[in-house]
Scaffold this motif. Structure first.
Motif, short mmCIF file in Angstrom:
data_model
loop_
_atom_site.label_atom_id
_atom_site.label_comp_id
_atom_site.label_asym_id
_atom_site.label_seq_id
_atom_site.Cartn_x
_atom_site.Cartn_y
_atom_site.Cartn_z
N LEU A 1 -7.11 -0.83 -9.33
CA LEU A 1 -7.25 -0.84 -10.78
C LEU A 1 -7.76 -2.19 -11.25
CD1 LEU A 1 -3.91 0.90 -11.78
CD2 LEU A 1 -6.20 1.90 -11.77
N PRO A 2 -8.58 -2.19 -12.29
CA PRO A 2 -9.02 -3.47 -12.83
C PRO A 2 -7.87 -4.16 -13.53
CG PRO A 2 -9.82 -1.69 -14.20
CD PRO A 2 -9.16 -1.06 -13.00
N ILE B 1 5.11 5.22 -6.42
CA ILE B 1 5.13 4.94 -7.86
C ILE B 1 4.32 6.00 -8.59
CG2 ILE B 1 4.37 3.30 -9.62
CD1 ILE B 1 5.02 1.14 -7.40
N ALA B 2 3.18 6.37 -8.07
CA ALA B 2 2.35 7.39 -8.72
C ALA B 2 3.09 8.72 -8.80
CB ALA B 2 1.04 7.56 -7.95
N ARG C 1 0.83 -1.21 0.00
CA ARG C 1 0.00 0.00 0.00
C ARG C 1 0.86 1.26 0.00
NH1 ARG C 1 -3.13 -2.91 3.72
NH2 ARG C 1 -2.28 -1.72 5.45
N ARG C 2 1.97 1.23 0.72
CA ARG C 2 2.86 2.40 0.78
C ARG C 2 3.60 2.62 -0.53
NH1 ARG C 2 5.53 1.89 6.80
NH2 ARG C 2 3.71 2.69 7.92
N LEU D 1 2.19 0.30 -12.24
CA LEU D 1 1.51 -0.47 -11.20
C LEU D 1 1.21 -1.89 -11.66
CD1 LEU D 1 -0.87 2.27 -9.78
CD2 LEU D 1 1.11 1.26 -8.63
N HIS D 2 0.81 -2.03 -12.92
CA HIS D 2 0.54 -3.37 -13.46
C HIS D 2 1.84 -4.18 -13.56
CE1 HIS D 2 -3.53 -2.19 -14.28
NE2 HIS D 2 -3.79 -3.38 -14.77
#
Length: 73
Positions: free
Chosen positions: A64-65, A39-40, A33-34, A53-54
């Protein structure tokens, strides 16, 4: 009083193993989670963020899906 270490035979009580495992799983989820906002913050734009993220297996943590991202050219 319950023993917190190995017993006389050297066996670790199952309750201690379970608690240790649960603590490790919780720490792993917290680390994941951190990592998402870090990354964003480093991404160039939203598409780059989603792709990163993927690639890192963190899309589920970010909510995200699951999608197939085409390779970059």
């Amino acid at each position: 009083m319950a023993s917190v270490g190995p017993n006389v035979d050297g066996d670790v009580p199952p309750e201690r193993i379970l608690k240790s495992h649960e603590a490790e799983v919780a720490a792993h989820h917290l680390a994941r989670r951190r990592a998402v906002p870090v990354i964003a913050g480093r991404a160039i734009d939203a598409d780059d963020c989603r792709e990163l993220l993927h690639m890192l297996g963190l899309a589920d943590v970010a909510g995200l899906p699951s999608i197939e991202i085409p390779p970059r050219r």
